[in-house]
Design a protein around this motif. Structure first.
Motif, PDB file in Angstrom:
ATOM      1  N   ALA A  58      76.529  45.124  87.032  1.00  0.00           N
ATOM      2  CA  ALA A  58      75.333  44.540  87.661  1.00  0.00           C
ATOM      3  C   ALA A  58      74.241  44.318  86.615  1.00  0.00           C
ATOM      4  O   ALA A  58      73.521  43.311  86.646  1.00  0.00           O
ATOM      5  CB  ALA A  58      74.819  45.467  88.764  1.00  0.00           C
ATOM      6  N   GLU A  59      74.136  45.247  85.671  1.00  0.00           N
ATOM      7  CA  GLU A  59      73.117  45.131  84.614  1.00  0.00           C
ATOM      8  C   GLU A  59      73.432  43.930  83.717  1.00  0.00           C
ATOM      9  O   GLU A  59      72.546  43.178  83.333  1.00  0.00           O
ATOM     10  CB  GLU A  59      73.078  46.436  83.803  1.00  0.00           C
ATOM     11  CG  GLU A  59      71.930  46.542  82.815  1.00  0.00           C
ATOM     12  CD  GLU A  59      70.556  46.681  83.459  1.00  0.00           C
ATOM     13  OE1 GLU A  59      69.561  46.446  82.753  1.00  0.00           O
ATOM     14  OE2 GLU A  59      70.457  47.008  84.654  1.00  0.00           O
ATOM     15  N   LYS A  61      75.097  41.237  84.645  1.00  0.00           N
ATOM     16  CA  LYS A  61      74.819  40.056  85.477  1.00  0.00           C
ATOM     17  C   LYS A  61      73.329  39.737  85.524  1.00  0.00           C
ATOM     18  O   LYS A  61      72.937  38.583  85.650  1.00  0.00           O
ATOM     19  CB  LYS A  61      75.308  40.320  86.895  1.00  0.00           C
ATOM     20  CG  LYS A  61      76.480  39.455  87.273  1.00  0.00           C
ATOM     21  CD  LYS A  61      76.662  39.463  88.784  1.00  0.00           C
ATOM     22  CE  LYS A  61      77.941  38.738  89.147  1.00  0.00           C
ATOM     23  NZ  LYS A  61      78.693  39.418  90.156  1.00  0.00           N
ATOM     24  N   SER A  62      72.495  40.779  85.475  1.00  0.00           N
ATOM     25  CA  SER A  62      71.042  40.582  85.627  1.00  0.00           C
ATOM     26  C   SER A  62      70.452  39.791  84.463  1.00  0.00           C
ATOM     27  O   SER A  62      69.345  39.272  84.545  1.00  0.00           O
ATOM     28  CB  SER A  62      70.325  41.931  85.723  1.00  0.00           C
ATOM     29  OG  SER A  62      70.233  42.518  84.419  1.00  0.00           O
ATOM     30  N   GLY A  63      71.214  39.739  83.348  1.00  0.00           N
ATOM     31  CA  GLY A  63      70.752  38.969  82.197  1.00  0.00           C
ATOM     32  C   GLY A  63      69.637  39.660  81.418  1.00  0.00           C
ATOM     33  O   GLY A  63      69.004  39.054  80.557  1.00  0.00           O
ATOM     34  N   SER A  64      69.395  40.942  81.711  1.00  0.00           N
ATOM     35  CA  SER A  64      68.345  41.671  80.996  1.00  0.00           C
ATOM     36  C   SER A  64      68.779  41.931  79.555  1.00  0.00           C
ATOM     37  O   SER A  64      69.953  41.790  79.201  1.00  0.00           O
ATOM     38  CB  SER A  64      68.064  43.016  81.672  1.00  0.00           C
ATOM     39  OG  SER A  64      69.163  43.897  81.463  1.00  0.00           O
ATOM     40  N   GLY A  67      71.319  44.439  79.557  1.00  0.00           N
ATOM     41  CA  GLY A  67      72.590  43.882  80.023  1.00  0.00           C
ATOM     42  C   GLY A  67      73.329  43.145  78.922  1.00  0.00           C
ATOM     43  O   GLY A  67      74.547  43.265  78.763  1.00  0.00           O
TER      44      GLY A  67
END
Length: 209
Positions: A58-59, A61-64, A67
């Motif tokens: 999920a991290e 995917k978040s594009g942070s 991540g």
């Protein structure tokens, strides 16, 4: 670890300690049926299910920034540092509003375990360990048609080997502390859950006492 533990992590630790959460580590080889049983435990006992792998995905995917760093490490075949996974778990626990957690697929090794206890100051109430023969897990993984490209025989055997080498020392550590509850995961799903229910009911009785 000094500088790696930043102020935000320390603050999260303090908030989590105040919450006095009940944490259960859920361990078992690939194909031992952990996911199915975790879903049942959530339904019957009101736990929140946290999968370390799902949180990392999920991290990504978040594009942070975090991540991207995780994605690059995984691409290079490196292990994501314990602190990164622990921070994601801590945040998820704080955000959930619950105080009972199943942590699935973590700690993957002794270093994860020691870091989790050092950072969060939390020891698990117990470890739920799904015991299953490699033959049975292999049969299950090959027969499930989820389109997972990692479910071929060579990859499966590699995953078993990694599990035995990395995760079994964690099970042995907690076993020495009397904290492991072993479940025969080779039985049909309903029978496995009956055994799981017995473990959680006994734990509830202990807490109530």
């Amino acid at each position: 670890m000094g500088s790696a533990v930043d102020a935000a992590t320390m603050e999260a630790t303090q908030r989590l300690i105040k919450k006095k959460p009940t944490v259960v580590f859920v361990l078992g080889g690939p194909g031992s049926g952990k996911g199915t049983q975790c879903a049942n435990i959530v339904k019957h006992f009101g736990f929140t299910h946290l999968s370390a792998g799902d949180l990392l995905r999920a991290e990504i995917k978040s594009g942070s920034e975090n991540g991207t760093m995780i994605e690059n490490m995984i691409k290079e075949g490196k292990i994501v540092p314990s602190e990164v996974t622990i921070k994601l778990l801590q945040n998820a626990m704080l955000e959930s509003g619950n105080d009972k957690f199943l942590i699935d697929g973590f700690p993957r090794n002794e270093e994860n375990r020691a870091a989790f206890e050092a950072v969060t100051k939390i020891e698990p109430a117990f470890v739920l360990f799904f015991e299953c023969s490699e033959e049975e897990m292999e049969r299950r993984l090959l027969s499930r048609n989820q389109g997972r490209e990692d479910d071929n025989i060579e990859t499966i055997r590699k995953r078993f080997k990694v599990f035995v080498e990395s995760s079994m020392p964690v099970v042995e550590y907690y076993e020495s502390k009397g904290k492991v509850r072993k479940i025969d995961a080779a039985k049909p799903i309903e029978e496995v859950f009956e055994a799981v229910k017995t473990v959680f009911t006994a734990q509830d009785d202990k807490v109530a006492a």
